[in-house]
Design an enzyme around this catalytic site. Sequence first.
Site, PDB file in Angstrom:
ATOM      1  N   SER A 668      63.912  -6.970 -61.694  1.00 24.06           N
ATOM      2  CA  SER A 668      64.598  -7.076 -60.411  1.00 24.06           C
ATOM      3  C   SER A 668      64.418  -5.780 -59.613  1.00 24.06           C
ATOM      4  O   SER A 668      63.294  -5.450 -59.241  1.00 24.06           O
ATOM      5  CB  SER A 668      66.078  -7.417 -60.639  1.00 24.06           C
ATOM      6  N   ASP A 741      63.177 -18.709 -59.230  1.00 24.22           N
ATOM      7  CA  ASP A 741      64.128 -17.609 -59.031  1.00 24.22           C
ATOM      8  C   ASP A 741      65.188 -18.003 -58.003  1.00 24.22           C
ATOM      9  O   ASP A 741      64.866 -18.487 -56.919  1.00 24.22           O
ATOM     10  CB  ASP A 741      63.386 -16.353 -58.563  1.00 24.22           C
ATOM     11  N   HIS A 775      66.227 -16.211 -62.176  1.00 25.13           N
ATOM     12  CA  HIS A 775      66.080 -14.746 -62.121  1.00 25.13           C
ATOM     13  C   HIS A 775      66.114 -14.121 -63.508  1.00 25.13           C
ATOM     14  O   HIS A 775      65.426 -13.153 -63.781  1.00 25.13           O
ATOM     15  CB  HIS A 775      67.184 -14.152 -61.247  1.00 25.13           C
TER      16      HIS A 775
END
Length: 800
Positions: A668, A741, A775
Site C-alpha cells: 500500500s 482492490d 487490498h
Amino acid sequence: MKIKLTICLLAFLNFYDAQENITYQKPSAEILKLADYQRPPSVLMNSKKDWVVFTYRPTYKTLEDLSQNEMKLGGLRINPVTNISSSITYSNDLKIRKINDKNEIQVKNLPSNPKIGYVSFSPDEKKLAFTNTTNKGVELWIVDMETASANKITADNLNANLGMPYVWYNDSQSLLIRAIPQNRPALIDASKDLPTGPIVSTADGKVSQNRTYQDLLKNPQDEKNFETLTASEIYNVDLTGNLKKLKDQNMYAGLSFSPDGNYLMATLIKKPFSYIVPLNRFPSTTVVYDMKGNTVKTVNDVPLNEIMPKGFSSVRTGKRDMAWRSDAPATLTYAEALDGGDQSKTAEYRDEVFTWEAPFTAAPKSFFKTKQRYDDVVWTNDHYAIVSEGWYDTRNTKSYLVDINNGESKVFDDRNYQDVYSDPGNFNTTKNQYGRYVIDMKGGKAYLIGAGFTKDGQHPFIDEMDVKSLKKKRLYTSNIKNGKEEIIDILNASKGEILTIQQSPSIYPNYFKKNIKSNKAEAVTTFANPFESIKDVYKEVITYKRNDGVTLTGTLYLPANYDRKAKKEKLPLLIWAYPTEYKDKNTAGQNTQNPNDFTFPYYGSFVYWTTKGYAVLDDAAFPIIGEGKTEPNDTFIPQLVANAAAAIDAVDHLGYIDKKKVAVGGHSYGAFMTANLLTHSNLFACGIARSGAYNRTLTPFGFQSEQRNYWDVPEIYNTMSPFMHADKMKTPLLLIHGDADNNPGTFTLQTERYFQALKNLGAPVKMVLLPKEAHGYQAKENILHLLWEQDQFLEKCLKK
C-alpha cells in the site's frame, strides 16, 4: 558497478521472459513450511472472564471462497445469494470451557460444514449467538453454555448485507433480527438491459473534498439493487424460534436498544443516493421506537453529504455520533459542530455535546463544549464522564474528567496523540446494571491500563487514579524477563487479580490469570508455537539515527545459524517498511517495537527469508516529519531517502550485510515508498511493491495524511508520484496487486498504468495481478504464489 548492474538486469529480464503464462506455484520448502501452517484458535471471553470461547478457522481462504457471487454497491461488497458481505471471514468450529477447567468442550449439534460469523454472548452471558451461512442465506443459531449444545432458531433468511443481522434483547430470551422481505423484488441484471439514457451528474458550485472511493453506485440499476439488498423486515425471535414481526421493510442501517431495554433506536437509509460517496454519507433518519414498534420520536435527520470542508478535522453539520448513554436508562448523547464543521473557521468552541432523555418531550441539554473536535465520551458507574477531543493539524488530544452533578471539568490528559511515551493508558471498564460497559470507578478511584512504551523499552502498567486530585499511583509494572506481558483486564483490583497475554519471540501468545501481589500466574490457554523452524532466529530491535538526528528503530532478524561474532559471510538485506507522518521529531523518534514480541511470519513481511540466508530489517521506521507550518510531504522524498540510508548504514555498521545486496519492500503506502526509493536513490538492488498507488493526480483530493488537494500544491503531488518520474527508474521492481482492490485510491489501475510506463521506458519490471484479491490478500493459492514470486525475484537479484 555498471557491469554488475547490467548482469543483474539481463538475468532479471531473461528470467521473467521465461516465466510468462505460468500456473500457480508454491514457494521453496523452507518458506512453505512456515506459510502452510494450522492457525491456532481465536479467543473470546465473557465480561466476568469465567467462560472461554475458542473459534477455529482455516489459515487461508481459497480461490473458490473469493469466486462467490458479488455485487459492489455504495461501498459494500455483497454476496446477493447469501445476503452477507462477500469479504467476511468465517470460523468453522466452536469449542468452549470454563476458565478454570483444563479441557475444551466441543460444541455439539453445529451445522454441517459450518460458516460461522457474528458470535456474541447474550446479556446474561448464559447463551452464545452466531450466524451460519448456507448456500442460500444466513441462519441464526444459539449455543447454551452449560450444555455446550447449539440450536438453529431461524431459517436462512437473515439480511446481513449491512452487518450484524441480530441484536439481543436485554432479557436474553429473544433477539431482534433483520430478515429479507417476503416480497423482495428480483435483482436487475444491468448487463442485459439496453440503456434508456446517459448517466448525468451535476455540481452546484460548492467546494468539497471527497476522496477517491471505490465500489460506488454507478447507474439507476445499481440504485435499485442497492435498495433491494439493504431492505429488511424487523422481527422478534425467541430462543425456540417463534417469530413476531415488529417493523415493515426499510433500509435499517443500525439497531440498538436503550440500556433499560424500553426503547429501540434505528437508523434508516434514505434517498437520494449518491454516485460519488459511499452509503455512510447517504441521507438517513434516526427514529426511536417503543417495544411494540410505535414511533416515539424522530431524533435525527441527516441529508445527503457530498459536500465536505477541507481538512481532517472538518465534519458535517447537524447531530452526529448519536448513541445511548451507557450509565442512564434511556438517554441519548450526540455532538453538533459550532463552527459549521469547517476547521478553517475561527471558533472558541468547535463542538457542543448534548444529552437527550427519553421520551424526548423536553429539549436536549447541553452537556459539554469542546475547544477542539469532539472525539468521544465514556461514562462511569459513578457521577463522572470522560470527554475526549482532538485536532489533526497539531496531533493534540485532550481528555476531561467531567463531574456530571455540577458540570465541573478537569483536564487529565493533554498531549500529542503520537507521543506514546506519555500515553496514560485506557480506563479499565466493567458492566453496569444495564449490561453496558462503563469505567470501573469505586471509592473515588479508577484504574488505567497502559501499553508502557518508554525510551528504555516497553513496560506495561496499571495505575490507580484518584478522581478528585487526579494523582496516580503505580500499582504494577510488567518486567517479565525475556518476554512480553500485555495487560488485558483487571479481574479484581482489591485482590490484585489481572488477565494478561504473555509471549516471547519463540513462545506463542497465551492468556494467563495473574496475581500482581504474589506475582503468581496460571495459564488459561496453552497454544503451541506453529513456527518452530524459526524459533532460533536471532531477533533484535536496533536503534540508529537519521542524518538530521532523528532517532529510528527497526527489528533485525538474522538466520538461526549465522555466526554473529565471526561475521565471515556478508548477508543480503531485506527491508520492509511503511512511512508515517509526524508533526515533531521527538514523537517521530519514539520506539514502539519490542524484541520480545512473538515472531509471527506472514505474507506481509520478509521474515520468511531468514530461512533462506537473508538478514531482515522488519518494520523499519520511516517517519516523514513536518514541524510548525511545514507539512510532512513538503520534503517527502529527501526524508524517505534519508530513512533508507540510515537503516542500511545501521545494519552495515554491525558488520552483517553486503550493502550492494539490499532490497526494499512494502504494501500500500509502503509500495508507494518502495517505488519512490528505487526512483530517487541508488541504495537498493531491487524492490517489491504491493498494492500501491503511484500517480497522485488520480487521488487529487488528498491521500494518506495529505489534506491539501492537487490544485493547492501541484508540485507536491507531481514530485511524490513515481509515475511522473518513471523515466528515471532503472532498478528491478516486482509489482504485485490484487485485481479486485477495494481500498480508496489504490485502484488496480494504478499498478497497471505504472507497469506500462516502466515497461515502455525500458525499466526491468514485472507485474503480477492476483485474481479475486482485494487490498489485502486471502486465498491460499494466491498467497503461496506471491511468496514464490518474491522468492524467485530476490534469488535472482540479490544472490545470482
